[in-house]
Structure formats: structure tokens, C-alpha cells
Motif scaffolding. Structure first.
Motif, PDB file in Angstrom:
ATOM      1  N   GLU A  49       0.820  -1.212   0.000  1.00  0.00           N
ATOM      2  CA  GLU A  49       0.000   0.000   0.000  1.00  0.00           C
ATOM      3  C   GLU A  49       0.851   1.258   0.000  1.00  0.00           C
ATOM      4  OE1 GLU A  49      -2.360  -0.571   3.449  1.00  0.00           O
ATOM      5  OE2 GLU A  49      -3.548  -2.203   2.555  1.00  0.00           O
ATOM      6  N   ALA A  50       2.048   1.183   0.602  1.00  0.00           N
ATOM      7  CA  ALA A  50       2.951   2.337   0.626  1.00  0.00           C
ATOM      8  C   ALA A  50       3.565   2.600  -0.740  1.00  0.00           C
ATOM      9  CB  ALA A  50       4.054   2.109   1.654  1.00  0.00           C
ATOM     10  N   GLY A  51       3.520   1.597  -1.638  1.00  0.00           N
ATOM     11  CA  GLY A  51       4.025   1.807  -2.986  1.00  0.00           C
ATOM     12  C   GLY A  51       5.213   0.956  -3.384  1.00  0.00           C
ATOM     13  N   ALA A  52       5.636   0.019  -2.504  1.00  0.00           N
ATOM     14  CA  ALA A  52       6.754  -0.845  -2.862  1.00  0.00           C
ATOM     15  C   ALA A  52       6.344  -1.774  -3.995  1.00  0.00           C
ATOM     16  CB  ALA A  52       7.202  -1.664  -1.653  1.00  0.00           C
ATOM     17  N   ASP A  53       7.214  -1.913  -4.987  1.00  0.00           N
ATOM     18  CA  ASP A  53       6.951  -2.824  -6.099  1.00  0.00           C
ATOM     19  C   ASP A  53       7.296  -4.260  -5.722  1.00  0.00           C
ATOM     20  OD1 ASP A  53       6.265  -0.790  -8.157  1.00  0.00           O
ATOM     21  OD2 ASP A  53       8.325  -0.142  -7.776  1.00  0.00           O
ATOM     22  N   GLU A  54       8.307  -4.400  -4.872  1.00  0.00           N
ATOM     23  CA  GLU A  54       8.760  -5.713  -4.419  1.00  0.00           C
ATOM     24  C   GLU A  54       9.173  -5.595  -2.960  1.00  0.00           C
ATOM     25  OE1 GLU A  54      11.647  -7.533  -7.058  1.00  0.00           O
ATOM     26  OE2 GLU A  54      10.932  -6.319  -8.726  1.00  0.00           O
ATOM     27  N   LEU A  55       9.364  -6.744  -2.323  1.00  0.00           N
ATOM     28  CA  LEU A  55       9.749  -6.749  -0.918  1.00  0.00           C
ATOM     29  C   LEU A  55      10.802  -7.823  -0.690  1.00  0.00           C
ATOM     30  CD1 LEU A  55       8.976  -5.238   1.680  1.00  0.00           C
ATOM     31  CD2 LEU A  55       7.290  -7.019   2.152  1.00  0.00           C
ATOM     32  N   ILE A  56      11.826  -7.481   0.060  1.00  0.00           N
ATOM     33  CA  ILE A  56      12.890  -8.420   0.397  1.00  0.00           C
ATOM     34  C   ILE A  56      12.884  -8.616   1.911  1.00  0.00           C
ATOM     35  CG2 ILE A  56      15.369  -8.884   0.344  1.00  0.00           C
ATOM     36  CD1 ILE A  56      15.554  -6.945  -2.040  1.00  0.00           C
ATOM     37  N   PHE A  57      12.727  -9.856   2.343  1.00  0.00           N
ATOM     38  CA  PHE A  57      12.774 -10.160   3.770  1.00  0.00           C
ATOM     39  C   PHE A  57      14.185 -10.591   4.158  1.00  0.00           C
ATOM     40  CE2 PHE A  57       8.277  -9.850   4.161  1.00  0.00           C
ATOM     41  CZ  PHE A  57       8.028  -9.732   5.526  1.00  0.00           C
ATOM     42  N   ALA A  58      14.688 -10.032   5.240  1.00  0.00           N
ATOM     43  CA  ALA A  58      15.995 -10.398   5.793  1.00  0.00           C
ATOM     44  C   ALA A  58      15.801 -10.874   7.232  1.00  0.00           C
ATOM     45  CB  ALA A  58      16.936  -9.197   5.756  1.00  0.00           C
ATOM     46  N   LEU A  59      16.876 -11.417   7.797  1.00  0.00           N
ATOM     47  CA  LEU A  59      16.888 -11.827   9.207  1.00  0.00           C
ATOM     48  C   LEU A  59      15.752 -12.782   9.543  1.00  0.00           C
ATOM     49  CD1 LEU A  59      17.715  -8.384  10.877  1.00  0.00           C
ATOM     50  CD2 LEU A  59      19.294 -10.179  10.192  1.00  0.00           C
ATOM     51  N   THR A  60      15.432 -13.707   8.645  1.00  0.00           N
ATOM     52  CA  THR A  60      14.363 -14.661   8.938  1.00  0.00           C
ATOM     53  C   THR A  60      14.817 -15.753   9.900  1.00  0.00           C
ATOM     54  OG1 THR A  60      14.916 -15.951   6.955  1.00  0.00           O
ATOM     55  CG2 THR A  60      13.209 -14.250   6.740  1.00  0.00           C
ATOM     56  N   ALA A  61      16.090 -15.696  10.321  1.00  0.00           N
ATOM     57  CA  ALA A  61      16.598 -16.662  11.298  1.00  0.00           C
ATOM     58  C   ALA A  61      16.494 -16.139  12.726  1.00  0.00           C
ATOM     59  CB  ALA A  61      18.050 -17.014  10.980  1.00  0.00           C
ATOM     60  N   LEU A  62      15.678 -15.130  12.963  1.00  0.00           N
ATOM     61  CA  LEU A  62      15.523 -14.590  14.312  1.00  0.00           C
ATOM     62  C   LEU A  62      14.823 -15.571  15.255  1.00  0.00           C
ATOM     63  CD1 LEU A  62      14.469 -10.925  13.442  1.00  0.00           C
ATOM     64  CD2 LEU A  62      16.615 -11.644  14.513  1.00  0.00           C
ATOM     65  N   GLY A  63      14.079 -16.515  14.683  1.00  0.00           N
ATOM     66  CA  GLY A  63      13.422 -17.532  15.497  1.00  0.00           C
ATOM     67  C   GLY A  63      14.131 -18.868  15.355  1.00  0.00           C
ATOM     68  N   SER A  64      13.400 -19.938  15.494  1.00  0.00           N
ATOM     69  CA  SER A  64      13.969 -21.280  15.364  1.00  0.00           C
ATOM     70  C   SER A  64      14.078 -21.664  13.893  1.00  0.00           C
ATOM     71  CB  SER A  64      13.080 -22.289  16.086  1.00  0.00           C
ATOM     72  OG  SER A  64      11.831 -22.417  15.406  1.00  0.00           O
ATOM     73  N   ALA A  65      14.749 -22.797  13.637  1.00  0.00           N
ATOM     74  CA  ALA A  65      14.853 -23.293  12.263  1.00  0.00           C
ATOM     75  C   ALA A  65      13.466 -23.612  11.702  1.00  0.00           C
ATOM     76  CB  ALA A  65      15.742 -24.529  12.232  1.00  0.00           C
ATOM     77  N   ARG A  66      12.597 -24.151  12.536  1.00  0.00           N
ATOM     78  CA  ARG A  66      11.227 -24.442  12.100  1.00  0.00           C
ATOM     79  C   ARG A  66      10.469 -23.157  11.812  1.00  0.00           C
ATOM     80  NH1 ARG A  66       7.720 -26.622   9.064  1.00  0.00           N
ATOM     81  NH2 ARG A  66       5.648 -26.935   9.959  1.00  0.00           N
ATOM     82  N   ASP A  67      10.666 -22.131  12.645  1.00  0.00           N
ATOM     83  CA  ASP A  67      10.030 -20.826  12.402  1.00  0.00           C
ATOM     84  C   ASP A  67      10.448 -20.275  11.039  1.00  0.00           C
ATOM     85  OD1 ASP A  67       8.766 -20.808  14.871  1.00  0.00           O
ATOM     86  OD2 ASP A  67      10.371 -19.673  15.854  1.00  0.00           O
ATOM     87  N   GLU A  68      11.743 -20.398  10.756  1.00  0.00           N
ATOM     88  CA  GLU A  68      12.252 -19.849   9.500  1.00  0.00           C
ATOM     89  C   GLU A  68      11.640 -20.576   8.303  1.00  0.00           C
ATOM     90  OE1 GLU A  68      16.293 -18.000   8.069  1.00  0.00           O
ATOM     91  OE2 GLU A  68      16.583 -20.132   8.485  1.00  0.00           O
ATOM     92  N   GLU A  69      11.565 -21.895   8.380  1.00  0.00           N
ATOM     93  CA  GLU A  69      10.986 -22.661   7.273  1.00  0.00           C
ATOM     94  C   GLU A  69       9.523 -22.277   7.052  1.00  0.00           C
ATOM     95  OE1 GLU A  69      10.053 -27.318   6.227  1.00  0.00           O
ATOM     96  OE2 GLU A  69      11.984 -26.819   7.155  1.00  0.00           O
ATOM     97  N   ARG A  70       8.773 -22.116   8.144  1.00  0.00           N
ATOM     98  CA  ARG A  70       7.374 -21.706   8.035  1.00  0.00           C
ATOM     99  C   ARG A  70       7.267 -20.301   7.458  1.00  0.00           C
ATOM    100  NH1 ARG A  70       5.549 -20.973  13.048  1.00  0.00           N
ATOM    101  NH2 ARG A  70       3.365 -20.938  12.432  1.00  0.00           N
ATOM    102  N   THR A  71       8.205 -19.443   7.816  1.00  0.00           N
ATOM    103  CA  THR A  71       8.207 -18.076   7.286  1.00  0.00           C
ATOM    104  C   THR A  71       8.448 -18.085   5.787  1.00  0.00           C
ATOM    105  OG1 THR A  71       9.028 -17.195   9.385  1.00  0.00           O
ATOM    106  CG2 THR A  71       9.325 -15.820   7.436  1.00  0.00           C
ATOM    107  N   TRP A  72       9.433 -18.878   5.347  1.00  0.00           N
ATOM    108  CA  TRP A  72       9.724 -18.963   3.917  1.00  0.00           C
ATOM    109  C   TRP A  72       8.510 -19.484   3.144  1.00  0.00           C
ATOM    110  CZ3 TRP A  72      15.240 -21.611   3.854  1.00  0.00           C
ATOM    111  CH2 TRP A  72      16.178 -20.697   4.386  1.00  0.00           C
ATOM    112  N   ALA A  73       7.857 -20.507   3.687  1.00  0.00           N
ATOM    113  CA  ALA A  73       6.687 -21.073   3.018  1.00  0.00           C
ATOM    114  C   ALA A  73       5.575 -20.028   2.893  1.00  0.00           C
ATOM    115  CB  ALA A  73       6.179 -22.297   3.774  1.00  0.00           C
ATOM    116  N   LEU A  74       5.365 -19.254   3.956  1.00  0.00           N
ATOM    117  CA  LEU A  74       4.343 -18.210   3.914  1.00  0.00           C
ATOM    118  C   LEU A  74       4.701 -17.127   2.903  1.00  0.00           C
ATOM    119  CD1 LEU A  74       1.795 -16.809   4.969  1.00  0.00           C
ATOM    120  CD2 LEU A  74       3.207 -15.764   6.755  1.00  0.00           C
ATOM    121  N   LEU A  75       5.964 -16.721   2.877  1.00  0.00           N
ATOM    122  CA  LEU A  75       6.379 -15.705   1.916  1.00  0.00           C
ATOM    123  C   LEU A  75       6.213 -16.194   0.483  1.00  0.00           C
ATOM    124  CD1 LEU A  75       9.608 -14.319   3.671  1.00  0.00           C
ATOM    125  CD2 LEU A  75       7.320 -13.332   3.630  1.00  0.00           C
ATOM    126  N   GLY A  76       6.465 -17.478   0.254  1.00  0.00           N
ATOM    127  CA  GLY A  76       6.219 -18.041  -1.073  1.00  0.00           C
ATOM    128  C   GLY A  76       4.751 -17.952  -1.449  1.00  0.00           C
TER     129      GLY A  76
END
Length: 315
Positions: free
Chosen positions: A280-307
Motif C-alpha cells: 500500500e505504501a508503494g513498494a513494487d517488491e519486498l525483500i525479507f531479511a533476518l528470517t533466522a531470528l526464530g527457530s529453524a522451524r520458524d524460519e521454514e514456516r516463514t519462507w513457506a508463507l512468503l512463497g
């Protein structure tokens, strides 16, 4: 909205002794592709070379866009960077994007570069664009000399490598609008993106008679139930940026005190809402960083959601 992930996701963590960093990054990229994330971004560190790894990932994962976010310009002459970027572009079949930036002044000084930063950046991008678009350059400026002994045939293989500039303040945003194909506004929240970043880019691009550059928002975060723990780790990793004047100004624009407040940490809805805010702010694309802030399982779930969010356009 395409959503990508910046690697390594545990940027501030030292690699385990004996671990091959190239294989480690390739493994992460493969996993991202399996989970539906279509864009992988390589952060430059002081061990492996991000462009070399990008070429390998692009070759191995034909359906994945690969970019750097970001590589500092000071260690490489534009002729050398053009050769590396075009090699990565050829290896990936035209799916490479070059994110670059000035880096911090103390890092530039470590390479012996004491030129005025914005002047050097302008001359660098001017020379680099010529090389990537025409295969040759003949530039003699105040801070940089770049002359090609022969013309490269690489630009004819694919469309020119897109240049994405790390740009957050008014001076670098102007350079991005006038000389780059896209802007990577670091440590910039959705409010600042909508009220300052995008209007500045649009105004400067129009004044230069250029098309508005793409805007790739960057945000750290993870989907996790351990919100307090992830928030504490985010504060540890991001705190130093709040002491850098240029970034402090961005935080003030966003009306926040701690850089870690920009991190998106919570459940699936929190992640989806954050993606929507940047869109809504106008970004054409988004890059997520630091997805390892939680557990390895958290990160995998985050990647799946971002996909999933990327495939659905961020909704």
C-alpha cells in the motif's frame, strides 16, 4: 508483489568452522525455491563473494531471480563489477539483478577511497551503466577513470543487468532516480516509504526525464510464537544502526526509536499485514531479511508463507 529473501538469513552469526559458505548458501537457496520463494538476494560479507555465489545459484535454479542486496562499490572498479555482473547474468539466463551501494564511510576508507561520496557514486554509476548497456566506456571524471580497451559482447546476450541502488536519504534517492533502475531503501518503514521515499524518487525521476525506478522495500522478520525472544535478537542485531545519523533520520521519519521496531515478528496475520502495508505504501517488491531470528522451524514456516504471499500478489 514479488517477495524475496536475503541470504544469509543469520547475517551476524559466524559460520561454523569447517562449513563451506558456498554450499551453505546454495542449500538455503534450494530450500527457498522448494518453498515457492522466487527471488533470492545475496548480502556481501567479508568472506565469500556475493556475485560469484549469485552466478552459481542462478545456474542451479533456473526459475529463481537472483540479486545482490547489497555489494559495496568501493572494493571493485566499475569495469570489474560489470564483468562480474554480466557473468552472473549469463549464468542465470538473464535473471540477475545488481544491488549495490556506498556502504559506511569507514568501510570505504578501508579501501583507500576518500573521494566525496555522492560525487564518486554518480561517476561510478555513469561508467557502470555504459559498460552494462553498451559494453564499453570512456570516462574521465573528478573521482574516477574508466576506459575500455575493447568492447564486450556480453550485453548482447541478455537484457542489460538492472542496477538497484541502496538509497534512503535525499542525495542517494536523487542518484537512484537519475542513474539507477531501482532503489533499495534500507531501514525504511512503510510510512517513510509512502510520505518521503517514493515522492522523492518520482519528483527526481520526472525532473530528469526518466521513468520512475522500481522500489524494493527491505524488512527483517520471522513468523514465530517466541515474539519476545525474536524481538530481543532483532534488537541485538539492529541496534547499531540507530546510532548512525543517516539511519537515525529515517527512524525519526517513521516516528520510532529502536530500529528493531521495524522488524516484523509474530504470527501469519502479522506477516501478511506487513506485506500489505509495504504494498500500500508503494513498494513494487519486498525483500525479507533476518528470517533466522526464530527457530529453524520458524524460519521454514516463514519462507513457506512468503512463497504463498508472493504467488498471491501479497494478499
Amino acid at each position: 508483489m514479488r517477495i524475496g529473501v536475503a541470504l544469509p538469513t543469520d547475517y551476524y552469526k559466524q559460520l561454523t568452522p569447517g562449513v563451506n559458505p558456498v554450499e551453505y548458501l546454495l542449500d538455503q537457496a534450494r530450500k527457498l525455491a522448494e518453498l515457492g520463494v522466487s527471488a533470492v538476494w545475496l548480502t556481501q560479507r567479508f568472506d565469500y563473494d556475493a556475485l560469484a555465489v549469485a552466478a552459481l545459484i542462478g545456474r542451479e535454479l533456473p526459475g529463481t531471480t537472483v540479486g545482490t542486496a547489497i555489494v559495496p562499490i568501493h572494493p571493485r572498479h566499475p569495469s570489474a563489477l560489470a564483468m562480474q555482473a554480466q557473468t552472473a547474468q549469463a549464468a542465470g539466463g538473464g535473471r540477475f539483478e545488481l544491488g549495490l551501494g556506498l556502504s559506511l564511510p569507514e568501510i570505504a576508507a578501508g579501501y583507500g577511497n576518500t573521494h566525496p561520496r555522492i560525487r564518486y557514486l554518480r561517476e561510478y554509476l555513469t561508467a557502470l551503466r555504459e559498460l552494462l548497456y553498451t559494453g564499453a566506456v570512456d570516462h574521465t571524471g573528478e573521482t574516477l577513470v574508466a576506459r575500455s580497451p575493447t568492447r564486450s559482447t556480453m550485453p548482447a546476450l541478455h537484457s542489460p543487468v538492472p542496477i538497484l541502488l541502496a538509497a534512503s536519504g535525499p542525495l542517494t534517492l536523487r542518484v537512484a532516480a537519475e542513474l539507477a533502475d531501482g532503489a533499495l531503501p534500507l531501514l525504511t518503514g512503510p510510512k517513510t516509504l509512502a510520505d518521503f521515499t517514493i515522492p522523492t524518487l518520482a519528483r527526481r525521476a520526472a525532473a530528469a526525464g526518466r521513468t520512475m525506478p522500481r522500489v524494493l522495500g527491505m524488512v527483517g522478520g520471522v513468523m514465530t510464537a517466541d515474539v519476545a525472544g525474536a524481538r530481543e535478537r532483532a534488537a541485538q542485531q539492529m541496534d547499531r544502526y540507530g546510532k548512525i545519523p543517516a539511519y537515525r533520520a529515517l527512524l525519526d521519519r517513521e516516528n520510532i526509536t529502536d530500529p528493531a521496531e521495524l522488524a516484523v515478528i509474530g504470527d501469519e496475520q502479522a506477516m501478511a499485514d506487513a506485506v500489505a502495508r509495504y504494498a500500500e505504501a508503494g513498494a513494487d517488491e519486498l525483500i525479507f531479511a533476518l528470517t533466522a531470528l526464530g527457530s529453524a522451524r520458524d524460519e521454514e514456516r516463514t519462507w513457506a508463507l512468503l512463497g504463498e504471499l508472493s504467488r498471491s500478489g501479497g494478499h
